[in-house]
Design a protein around this motif. Structure first.
Motif, PDB file in Angstrom:
ATOM      1  N   SER A 122      53.023  39.541  42.104  1.00 25.92           N
ATOM      2  CA  SER A 122      52.541  40.257  42.344  1.00 25.92           C
ATOM      3  C   SER A 122      51.576  40.778  41.598  1.00 25.92           C
ATOM      4  O   SER A 122      51.670  42.694  41.563  1.00 25.92           O
ATOM      5  N   GLN A 123      50.996  40.333  41.128  1.00 24.30           N
ATOM      6  CA  GLN A 123      49.786  40.791  39.985  1.00 24.30           C
ATOM      7  C   GLN A 123      48.261  40.649  40.593  1.00 24.30           C
ATOM      8  O   GLN A 123      48.811  40.389  41.745  1.00 24.30           O
ATOM      9  N   THR A 124      47.802  40.981  39.677  1.00 25.67           N
ATOM     10  CA  THR A 124      46.622  41.950  40.867  1.00 25.67           C
ATOM     11  C   THR A 124      45.677  40.866  40.265  1.00 25.67           C
ATOM     12  O   THR A 124      45.651  40.874  39.025  1.00 25.67           O
ATOM     13  N   MET A 125      44.597  40.243  40.863  1.00 20.98           N
ATOM     14  CA  MET A 125      44.116  39.318  40.561  1.00 20.98           C
ATOM     15  C   MET A 125      42.315  40.007  40.452  1.00 20.98           C
ATOM     16  O   MET A 125      42.269  40.974  41.014  1.00 20.98           O
ATOM     17  N   THR A 138      36.198  42.784  41.831  1.00 17.50           N
ATOM     18  CA  THR A 138      36.823  43.357  42.437  1.00 17.50           C
ATOM     19  C   THR A 138      38.509  43.543  42.587  1.00 17.50           C
ATOM     20  O   THR A 138      38.959  42.327  42.174  1.00 17.50           O
ATOM     21  N   PRO A 139      39.146  43.712  42.160  1.00 18.30           N
ATOM     22  CA  PRO A 139      40.567  43.496  42.399  1.00 18.30           C
ATOM     23  C   PRO A 139      41.179  43.345  43.691  1.00 18.30           C
ATOM     24  O   PRO A 139      40.456  43.641  44.877  1.00 18.30           O
ATOM     25  N   LEU A 140      42.380  42.597  43.508  1.00 21.44           N
ATOM     26  CA  LEU A 140      42.434  40.969  44.282  1.00 21.44           C
ATOM     27  C   LEU A 140      44.359  41.759  44.456  1.00 21.44           C
ATOM     28  O   LEU A 140      44.669  40.756  43.622  1.00 21.44           O
ATOM     29  N   ASN A 141      44.616  42.616  44.829  1.00 18.71           N
ATOM     30  CA  ASN A 141      46.320  42.657  44.888  1.00 18.71           C
ATOM     31  C   ASN A 141      47.352  41.945  45.523  1.00 18.71           C
ATOM     32  O   ASN A 141      47.707  42.186  46.990  1.00 18.71           O
ATOM     33  N   LEU A 142      47.298  40.755  45.117  1.00 25.00           N
ATOM     34  CA  LEU A 142      48.496  40.645  45.532  1.00 25.00           C
ATOM     35  C   LEU A 142      49.321  40.626  45.926  1.00 25.00           C
ATOM     36  O   LEU A 142      49.700  40.286  47.455  1.00 25.00           O
ATOM     37  N   VAL A 164      47.223  34.812  52.125  1.00 22.94           N
ATOM     38  CA  VAL A 164      46.557  35.594  52.025  1.00 22.94           C
ATOM     39  C   VAL A 164      45.327  34.907  52.579  1.00 22.94           C
ATOM     40  O   VAL A 164      44.775  34.114  52.515  1.00 22.94           O
ATOM     41  N   GLN A 165      45.158  35.987  53.872  1.00 23.87           N
ATOM     42  CA  GLN A 165      43.667  35.332  54.339  1.00 23.87           C
ATOM     43  C   GLN A 165      42.456  36.719  53.964  1.00 23.87           C
ATOM     44  O   GLN A 165      42.496  37.801  53.972  1.00 23.87           O
ATOM     45  N   THR A 189      40.075  36.023  37.793  1.00 23.32           N
ATOM     46  CA  THR A 189      40.717  35.879  36.344  1.00 23.32           C
ATOM     47  C   THR A 189      42.186  37.309  36.707  1.00 23.32           C
ATOM     48  O   THR A 189      42.555  37.464  37.735  1.00 23.32           O
ATOM     49  N   PHE A 190      43.354  36.276  35.888  1.00 28.70           N
ATOM     50  CA  PHE A 190      44.419  36.922  36.083  1.00 28.70           C
ATOM     51  C   PHE A 190      45.488  36.918  35.707  1.00 28.70           C
ATOM     52  O   PHE A 190      45.860  35.728  35.094  1.00 28.70           O
TER      53      PHE A 190
END
Length: 248
Positions: free
Chosen positions: A137-140, A154-158, A174-175, A187-188
């Motif tokens: 559930s972390q944001t990369m 750019t944030p990638l909210n899983l 994830v696509q 980074t994550f």
């Protein structure tokens, strides 16, 4: 013929064209045909497979990297970022002490990091696996930077990118298309004592070696369908003919 019948006929035609590709995912319509790519410049990044209906496609083979946090506290882990970390004397390549990074495909993480410098590639699908509560559930953060100091992130909210057909609590598909080169870094947050496996499926790779072998500099493939394989089929009947379409 009314508008509804016309639409059903159009849909049936599309279904027939796609019937040989049930197991593949496509991204933004970029990968309609791969008949011209019968090899991947002698490397093992793509597998060659039959696409059915007399055609053949290249199926992406993933890069699989495992992160293990041996610390009793959370840290910030780093993936890629060649120009920042290739000469890191600690051997951690930007990762904090206590974090172990392993290439599960039999090579090394250093080899993948180096490849990002001389063979840029586009990732079309990701799989994240972790049994640690909260890790998926972390944001990369995806960052691109230049030697002149310019950078954008750019944030990638899983948690909001989860595939709608997925139900496993410890697997996240994830696509998301992301281009990786020497100036790209992800980074994550890696939680305390957490383990996460990241599988990345390349759908395009730039290769000068391919040109030397008589091929093209840009080689493409499709990522395999990882989830939604058991989705119900929709049966469309038009004028006595039917077409089975996988509901995706």
């Amino acid at each position: 013929m009314n508008s509804i019948e016309k639409e059903l006929h159009r849909f049936a035609g599309v279904a027939e064209k796609m019937s040989g590709y049930d197991g593949m995912d496509y991204f933004e319509g970029d990968y309609a045909s791969f008949d011209d790519y019968d090899s991947f410049d002698g490397d093992t990044a793509f597998d060659y497979a039959s696409g059915g209906a007399g055609s053949e496609v290249n199926v992406s083979d993933p890069y699989v990297i495992q992160y293990v946090n041996g610390n009793a506290f959370g840290v910030t882990a780093v993936l890629f970022g060649y120009n920042n970390w290739y000469n890191d004397n600690t051997g951690q390549f930007g990762n904090p002490a206590g974090v172990t990074v392993t290439n599960l495909q039999g090579s090394s993480y250093l080899a993948l990091l180096g490849q990002s410098n001389n063979k840029a590639f586009k990732i079309g699908k990701w799989r994240f696996q972790s049994a640690t509560a909260g890790q998926l559930s972390q944001t990369m953060t995806l960052s691109h930077f230049d030697a002149n100091g310019k950078q954008y992130s750019t944030p990638l909210n899983l948690s909001i990118l989860r595939d709608a057909y997925q139900f496993q609590s410890d697997i996240l598909d994830v696509q998301k298309i992301i281009v990786i080169d020497a100036n790209s870094q992800i980074t994550f947050p890696l939680l305390a004592n957490a383990t996460i496996v990241i599988s990345m499926f390349p759908v395009a790779v730039l290769s000068g070696k391919s040109v030397l072998n008589g091929g093209q500099s840009l080689n493409t493939a499709v990522a395999p369908q990882l989830s939604g394989k058991n989705s119900a089929r929709v049966n469309i009947i038009t004028g006595g003919a039917s077409a089975n379409v996988v509901k995706k």
